[in-house]
Write an enzyme that holds these catalytic residues in place. Sequence first.
Site, PDB file in Angstrom:
ATOM      1  N   ASP A  85      25.883  47.690  66.036  1.00 11.53           N
ATOM      2  CA  ASP A  85      26.941  48.315  65.245  1.00 11.53           C
ATOM      3  C   ASP A  85      28.169  47.405  65.328  1.00 11.53           C
ATOM      4  O   ASP A  85      28.686  47.154  66.414  1.00 11.53           O
ATOM      5  CB  ASP A  85      27.240  49.713  65.805  1.00 11.53           C
ATOM      6  N   ASP A  96      32.522  48.675  58.403  1.00  8.88           N
ATOM      7  CA  ASP A  96      31.747  49.116  59.559  1.00  8.88           C
ATOM      8  C   ASP A  96      30.272  49.152  59.134  1.00  8.88           C
ATOM      9  O   ASP A  96      29.949  49.730  58.085  1.00  8.88           O
ATOM     10  CB  ASP A  96      32.276  50.524  59.907  1.00  8.88           C
ATOM     11  N   HIS A 155      32.106  58.760  58.709  1.00  9.25           N
ATOM     12  CA  HIS A 155      33.555  58.994  58.790  1.00  9.25           C
ATOM     13  C   HIS A 155      34.292  58.272  57.682  1.00  9.25           C
ATOM     14  O   HIS A 155      33.764  57.349  57.065  1.00  9.25           O
ATOM     15  CB  HIS A 155      34.050  58.481  60.147  1.00  9.25           C
ATOM     16  N   HIS A 163      37.725  55.891  62.921  1.00  8.61           N
ATOM     17  CA  HIS A 163      37.118  57.196  62.676  1.00  8.61           C
ATOM     18  C   HIS A 163      38.163  58.144  62.101  1.00  8.61           C
ATOM     19  O   HIS A 163      38.800  58.908  62.798  1.00  8.61           O
ATOM     20  CB  HIS A 163      36.488  57.771  63.948  1.00  8.61           C
ATOM     21  N   GLU A 188      26.532  57.013  58.381  1.00 13.35           N
ATOM     22  CA  GLU A 188      25.685  56.477  59.450  1.00 13.35           C
ATOM     23  C   GLU A 188      24.692  57.484  60.009  1.00 13.35           C
ATOM     24  O   GLU A 188      24.938  58.103  61.036  1.00 13.35           O
ATOM     25  CB  GLU A 188      26.505  55.830  60.564  1.00 13.35           C
ATOM     26  N   GLU A 273      23.890  52.067  58.932  1.00  6.53           N
ATOM     27  CA  GLU A 273      25.253  52.373  58.488  1.00  6.53           C
ATOM     28  C   GLU A 273      25.771  51.329  57.506  1.00  6.53           C
ATOM     29  O   GLU A 273      25.562  50.131  57.696  1.00  6.53           O
ATOM     30  CB  GLU A 273      26.209  52.415  59.694  1.00  6.53           C
TER      31      GLU A 273
HETATM   32 CO    CO Z   1      30.910  53.912  61.950  1.00  5.30          CO
END
Ligand code: CO
Length: 289
Positions: A85, A96, A155, A163, A188, A273
């Site tokens: 991640d 992200d 998010h 977030h 995600e 994600e």
């Molecule tokens: Co994330």
Amino acid sequence: MQEPEVLDKYREAGRILAEVRGEAIKKVKVGVKLLDVAESVERSIQQKGGAVAFPTNISLNEEAAHATPSEADASIFSRDLVKLDIGVHIDGYIADTAITIDLGNNKKLVEASNSALERAIDVVHADVDTAAISAVIEQTITDYGFHPVVNLTGHGLERYTQHAPPPIHNRRTQSGTKLKEGQVIAIEPFSSNGNGRVYETGKAEIFSLVKEKPVRSPEARAILKEIETYKSLPFARRWLKGRVDLGLKQLEAAGIIHAYPVLKDRGLVSQAEDTLIVTTDGSEVITRI
Ligand code: CO
């Protein structure tokens, strides 16, 4: 609606991130050190003109998130289920992304989170309720015979805030939030062959500044000075100079920093994600080239 220049910064962050992810996938192999992968991701982000939005998360098997190697970490990949991640920001605007690399034999589990992400992206457009996205994620993962991880969520993304609202749940919810054109979100899905609920465990390697307050201890003050540059974004213990364990403990006890222990399930976990910009008729996935 975001300013066009702001959206361009998100796009640039996403483009760099997609390139770095491509390089990282090739590096994750049995026998390679986790620390080497984490450091090469962070170096490559900077070489390409981005800033590291948060420490490279390398979570193995039952670990779902928040694992990153420590400074002297000698651990190597074996036949693991690896979640990578990673995040890039340009001037605070964050992209992200996460992928699962299967070094073992967990093809179906990986497919479940990948396909949940694809289907979730398909339902996104301005005015859609996040509850519709959540329902698709849960349905897809349960159709594969697994559980979505219910206490981890996608998010929103805001400047220097990784977030931000709205949460995008990985299970059905009564109601959600209507998405707006130009909003930036990360979806995600996590898929588990355990019970689909993570708990905190182990020594935290990732922290973030929550509230600046005066501190007396010289150890704590030195760390505060050093982490100013990360603003509210997460940082890793291994990024800090010298002996920092005591100072970090003091800052945590004073409520100045927040620690993120590793999040683990009781079964294996896969994750996928991407970050997207919501448009009137769909979305623009910025973390794909
Ligand atoms: Co994330």
